[in-house]
Design a protein around this motif. Structure first.
Motif, PDB file in Angstrom:
ATOM      1  N   THR A  60       0.929  -1.228  -0.269  1.00 43.31           N
ATOM      2  CA  THR A  60       0.056  -0.058   0.011  1.00 43.31           C
ATOM      3  C   THR A  60       1.001   1.237   0.057  1.00 43.31           C
ATOM      4  O   THR A  60       0.714   2.213  -0.876  1.00 43.31           O
ATOM      5  CB  THR A  60      -0.857  -0.066   1.143  1.00 43.31           C
ATOM      6  OG1 THR A  60      -0.023   0.015   2.439  1.00 43.31           O
ATOM      7  CG2 THR A  60      -1.899  -1.069   1.091  1.00 43.31           C
ATOM      8  N   LYS A  61       2.038   1.324   0.870  1.00 43.06           N
ATOM      9  CA  LYS A  61       2.698   2.491   1.023  1.00 43.06           C
ATOM     10  C   LYS A  61       3.653   2.631  -0.555  1.00 43.06           C
ATOM     11  O   LYS A  61       3.682   3.529  -0.872  1.00 43.06           O
ATOM     12  CB  LYS A  61       3.693   2.331   2.135  1.00 43.06           C
ATOM     13  CG  LYS A  61       3.072   2.561   3.431  1.00 43.06           C
ATOM     14  CD  LYS A  61       3.990   2.438   4.507  1.00 43.06           C
ATOM     15  CE  LYS A  61       3.207   2.440   5.931  1.00 43.06           C
ATOM     16  NZ  LYS A  61       4.084   2.012   7.052  1.00 43.06           N
ATOM     17  N   LEU A  64       1.538   4.173  -3.030  1.00 45.98           N
ATOM     18  CA  LEU A  64       1.282   5.667  -2.761  1.00 45.98           C
ATOM     19  C   LEU A  64       2.435   6.412  -3.136  1.00 45.98           C
ATOM     20  O   LEU A  64       2.491   7.530  -3.726  1.00 45.98           O
ATOM     21  CB  LEU A  64       0.886   5.854  -1.172  1.00 45.98           C
ATOM     22  CG  LEU A  64       0.876   7.241  -0.764  1.00 45.98           C
ATOM     23  CD1 LEU A  64      -0.403   7.511  -1.199  1.00 45.98           C
ATOM     24  CD2 LEU A  64       1.062   7.507   0.814  1.00 45.98           C
ATOM     25  N   ALA A  70       4.937   9.636  -9.652  1.00 42.48           N
ATOM     26  CA  ALA A  70       4.524   9.978 -10.934  1.00 42.48           C
ATOM     27  C   ALA A  70       4.185  11.256 -10.922  1.00 42.48           C
ATOM     28  O   ALA A  70       3.963  12.092 -12.160  1.00 42.48           O
ATOM     29  CB  ALA A  70       3.527   9.043 -11.499  1.00 42.48           C
ATOM     30  N   PRO A  74       7.343  15.126 -12.718  1.00 44.97           N
ATOM     31  CA  PRO A  74       7.257  16.004 -13.889  1.00 44.97           C
ATOM     32  C   PRO A  74       7.166  17.508 -13.274  1.00 44.97           C
ATOM     33  O   PRO A  74       7.628  18.555 -14.012  1.00 44.97           O
ATOM     34  CB  PRO A  74       6.055  15.482 -14.498  1.00 44.97           C
ATOM     35  CG  PRO A  74       6.006  14.260 -13.902  1.00 44.97           C
ATOM     36  CD  PRO A  74       6.523  14.084 -12.689  1.00 44.97           C
ATOM     37  N   VAL A  75       6.290  17.821 -12.195  1.00 43.68           N
ATOM     38  CA  VAL A  75       6.257  19.121 -11.778  1.00 43.68           C
ATOM     39  C   VAL A  75       7.462  19.864 -11.277  1.00 43.68           C
ATOM     40  O   VAL A  75       7.691  20.987 -11.973  1.00 43.68           O
ATOM     41  CB  VAL A  75       5.001  19.285 -10.504  1.00 43.68           C
ATOM     42  CG1 VAL A  75       5.135  20.637 -10.157  1.00 43.68           C
ATOM     43  CG2 VAL A  75       3.886  18.530 -10.956  1.00 43.68           C
ATOM     44  N   SER A  78       9.462  20.527 -14.574  1.00 39.78           N
ATOM     45  CA  SER A  78       9.118  21.671 -15.253  1.00 39.78           C
ATOM     46  C   SER A  78       9.282  22.986 -14.529  1.00 39.78           C
ATOM     47  O   SER A  78       9.752  23.804 -15.169  1.00 39.78           O
ATOM     48  CB  SER A  78       7.552  21.606 -15.158  1.00 39.78           C
ATOM     49  OG  SER A  78       7.050  20.545 -16.407  1.00 39.78           O
TER      50      SER A  78
ATOM     51  N   ILE B  65       8.988   7.734   2.121  1.00 39.53           N
ATOM     52  CA  ILE B  65       7.815   8.713   1.795  1.00 39.53           C
ATOM     53  C   ILE B  65       8.047  10.153   2.222  1.00 39.53           C
ATOM     54  O   ILE B  65       7.845  11.121   1.335  1.00 39.53           O
ATOM     55  CB  ILE B  65       6.568   8.316   2.356  1.00 39.53           C
ATOM     56  CG1 ILE B  65       6.085   6.772   1.693  1.00 39.53           C
ATOM     57  CG2 ILE B  65       5.286   9.158   2.213  1.00 39.53           C
ATOM     58  CD1 ILE B  65       4.945   6.330   2.322  1.00 39.53           C
TER      59      ILE B  65
ATOM     60  N   SER C  17      -5.193   8.389   0.364  1.00 37.51           N
ATOM     61  CA  SER C  17      -3.717   8.588   0.816  1.00 37.51           C
ATOM     62  C   SER C  17      -3.669   8.095   2.339  1.00 37.51           C
ATOM     63  O   SER C  17      -2.630   7.547   2.447  1.00 37.51           O
ATOM     64  CB  SER C  17      -3.094   9.915   0.476  1.00 37.51           C
ATOM     65  OG  SER C  17      -3.649  10.639  -0.618  1.00 37.51           O
ATOM     66  N   LEU C  20      -3.845   4.500   2.824  1.00 32.42           N
ATOM     67  CA  LEU C  20      -2.805   4.023   2.212  1.00 32.42           C
ATOM     68  C   LEU C  20      -1.492   3.952   3.047  1.00 32.42           C
ATOM     69  O   LEU C  20      -0.969   2.940   3.217  1.00 32.42           O
ATOM     70  CB  LEU C  20      -2.295   4.419   0.956  1.00 32.42           C
ATOM     71  CG  LEU C  20      -3.149   3.843  -0.296  1.00 32.42           C
ATOM     72  CD1 LEU C  20      -2.740   4.574  -1.625  1.00 32.42           C
ATOM     73  CD2 LEU C  20      -3.154   2.377  -0.558  1.00 32.42           C
ATOM     74  N   ILE C  21      -1.442   5.019   3.713  1.00 30.49           N
ATOM     75  CA  ILE C  21      -0.154   5.348   4.695  1.00 30.49           C
ATOM     76  C   ILE C  21      -0.504   4.462   5.828  1.00 30.49           C
ATOM     77  O   ILE C  21       0.618   3.859   6.413  1.00 30.49           O
ATOM     78  CB  ILE C  21       0.016   6.906   4.986  1.00 30.49           C
ATOM     79  CG1 ILE C  21       0.204   7.643   3.903  1.00 30.49           C
ATOM     80  CG2 ILE C  21       0.958   6.905   6.160  1.00 30.49           C
ATOM     81  CD1 ILE C  21       0.492   9.059   4.358  1.00 30.49           C
ATOM     82  N   SER C  23      -2.421   1.996   6.407  1.00 30.06           N
ATOM     83  CA  SER C  23      -3.109   0.618   6.064  1.00 30.06           C
ATOM     84  C   SER C  23      -3.522  -0.052   7.337  1.00 30.06           C
ATOM     85  O   SER C  23      -3.288  -1.110   7.529  1.00 30.06           O
ATOM     86  CB  SER C  23      -1.781  -0.069   5.492  1.00 30.06           C
ATOM     87  OG  SER C  23      -0.679  -0.143   6.084  1.00 30.06           O
ATOM     88  N   PHE C  71      -0.744   6.580 -20.709  1.00 33.04           N
ATOM     89  CA  PHE C  71       0.523   7.241 -19.918  1.00 33.04           C
ATOM     90  C   PHE C  71       1.655   6.390 -19.736  1.00 33.04           C
ATOM     91  O   PHE C  71       2.706   6.710 -20.181  1.00 33.04           O
ATOM     92  CB  PHE C  71      -0.103   7.712 -18.519  1.00 33.04           C
ATOM     93  CG  PHE C  71       0.879   8.490 -18.015  1.00 33.04           C
ATOM     94  CD1 PHE C  71       1.087   9.591 -18.140  1.00 33.04           C
ATOM     95  CD2 PHE C  71       1.365   8.097 -16.727  1.00 33.04           C
ATOM     96  CE1 PHE C  71       2.046  10.495 -17.236  1.00 33.04           C
ATOM     97  CE2 PHE C  71       2.119   8.507 -15.821  1.00 33.04           C
ATOM     98  CZ  PHE C  71       2.667   9.604 -16.130  1.00 33.04           C
ATOM     99  N   LEU C  72       1.247   5.045 -19.297  1.00 30.97           N
ATOM    100  CA  LEU C  72       2.369   4.323 -19.021  1.00 30.97           C
ATOM    101  C   LEU C  72       3.298   3.712 -19.811  1.00 30.97           C
ATOM    102  O   LEU C  72       4.357   3.686 -20.343  1.00 30.97           O
ATOM    103  CB  LEU C  72       1.655   2.932 -18.138  1.00 30.97           C
ATOM    104  CG  LEU C  72       2.561   2.211 -17.254  1.00 30.97           C
ATOM    105  CD1 LEU C  72       3.305   2.777 -16.159  1.00 30.97           C
ATOM    106  CD2 LEU C  72       1.936   0.620 -16.967  1.00 30.97           C
ATOM    107  N   ASN C 115       2.089  17.227 -17.424  1.00 26.76           N
ATOM    108  CA  ASN C 115       2.841  16.469 -16.590  1.00 26.76           C
ATOM    109  C   ASN C 115       2.972  15.329 -17.457  1.00 26.76           C
ATOM    110  O   ASN C 115       4.056  14.489 -17.692  1.00 26.76           O
ATOM    111  CB  ASN C 115       2.124  15.897 -15.196  1.00 26.76           C
ATOM    112  CG  ASN C 115       2.608  16.708 -14.158  1.00 26.76           C
ATOM    113  OD1 ASN C 115       3.238  17.479 -14.409  1.00 26.76           O
ATOM    114  ND2 ASN C 115       1.951  15.871 -13.022  1.00 26.76           N
TER     115      ASN C 115
END
Lengths: 107, 86, 165
Positions: A60-61, A64, A70, A74-75, A78, B65, C17, C20-21, C23, C71-72, C115
């Motif tokens: 899961t982490k 994330l 992703a 790019p940000v 740029s 992270i 989010s 997911l962090i 969990s 995209f991928l 992006n």
């Protein structure tokens, strides 16, 4: 799963190394950004996904982190490219075209 | 640790080394900034991999992270500062 | 509420989010997450217009995975492309900055498009001004602006149009 994880980690680190090589070989900051961003984005994503295959409890982490890389990578490149252009860093001498300079000259 | 992982670690180390060379060589501040941005991503990937090979503690992935987020914010802030103005 | 769509999208993003962090779905984690999410939503109420560009329809939901696939695929292609250029001793690049046009209206659409362009073969978005994007291109082909727009933007735009405005 373990074999797939190993393969992904290997491919990812290969692209990371290619990105590093691109950083050295490219002639100006914009081309370096191109090599740096693309190769490290896919490389890091692949390494992280491969690691998650080896240790499924962190999946899961890892997901994330992949989504974050992703979106954020790019940000940031740029932003660096834009700042470099506004900060007056010239294009490499072998560049063939610059629409932006034309635009600012006519304004 | 399988041989593939060891080779991968060497490749990641090589990429970090090349990036550090660019970081030291410059020549513009933007090159250095871009190199440190790239280094952040490489370090993030390494931390996640290290978290697996060090016996599956997910301590390092938390570090990864936070490091990725802080690195991103730092790079964007410095880029906007270097441009001057707004 | 004016930008309820933006609020909803932000809430969903933050909640996903957080889950997911941590969990886990222990009560104490959920409460801590809820408090943090409420604080963030209240603090960012001015910039939530960003998510207003999302289309909420079945078609948009259907096109999101398609877009991610495109995209991928482009990301993998772009890596092979850059690997080939870096490994060729003569460094076959032909760089320049081109100006391309987009038909996407919302800030979110332009952000995602920018992006995506950055991660496609040989292109890097430098700036967005109105409906035009300045793109650094490693291998400039031709001198025609419309042709550049066609080959850089069009592939993504068609799919992306279905997801955001």
């Amino acid at each position: 799963m373990v074999i797939l994880g190993n393969i992904l980690i290997f491919i990812g680190s290969l692209f990371l190394a290619l990105g590093g090589l691109g950083l050295i070989r490219m002639p100006d900051v914009y081309n370096r950004l191109q090599a740096g961003t693309k190769a490290t984005t896919l490389g890091a994503m692949s390494v992280i996904l491969g690691s998650a295959f080896l240790a499924p409890e962190m999946l899961t982490k890892a997901v994330l982190l992949i989504v974050f890389i992703a979106m954020a990578n790019p940000v940031s490149s740029s932003t660096i490219g834009r700042s470099a252009y506004k900060g007056g860093v010239p294009l490499a001498s072998r560049s063939v075209r610059d629409d932006w300079a034309k635009e600012e000259a006519t304004e | 640790m399988t041989p593939i992982i060891i080779v991968s670690l060497v490749l990641i180390g090589l990429s970090a080394l090349l990036t550090v060379i660019r970081l030291l060589a410059g020549p513009t501040p933007f090159d250095r900034l871009m190199a440190s941005d790239t280094l952040t991503v490489i370090a993030t990937a390494f931390l996640v991999l290290f978290s697996v090979i060090s016996g599956g503690t997910d301590l390092y992935i938390d570090v990864a992270i936070v490091y990725a987020v802080i690195g991103f914010i730092g790079v964007v802030t410095i880029a906007r500062f270097l441009k001057g103005g707004k | 509420m004016r930008n309820w769509k933006g609020t909803f999208a932000l809430l969903f993003l933050l909640a996903a989010s957080w889950l997911l962090i941590v969990s886990s779905v222990a009560l104490v984690e959920l409460i801590a997450g809820a408090v943090a999410i409420v604080v963030i939503v209240l603090l960012t109420h001015r910039s939530r217009d960003l998510f207003g560009g999302l289309r909420l329809s079945l078609k948009a939901l259907l096109f999101t995975p398609i877009y991610l696939m495109v995209f991928l695929w482009q990301l993998i292609r772009s890596n092979l492309d850059i690997a080939r250029r870096v490994l060729t001793p003569s460094l076959p690049i032909n760089p320049g900055i081109v100006k391309v046009q987009t038909q996407l209206q919302s800030p979110l659409g332009k952000l995602i498009l920018a992006n995506s362009i950055t991660l496609t073969p040989g292109t890097l978005t430098l700036d967005i001004e109105g409906s035009s994007l300045y793109v650094h291109w490693v291998d400039v082909k031709g001198t025609d602006a419309d042709a550049a727009t066609q080959s850089i933007v069009a592939g993504f735009e068609r799919t992306l149009m279905e997801v955001v405005e």
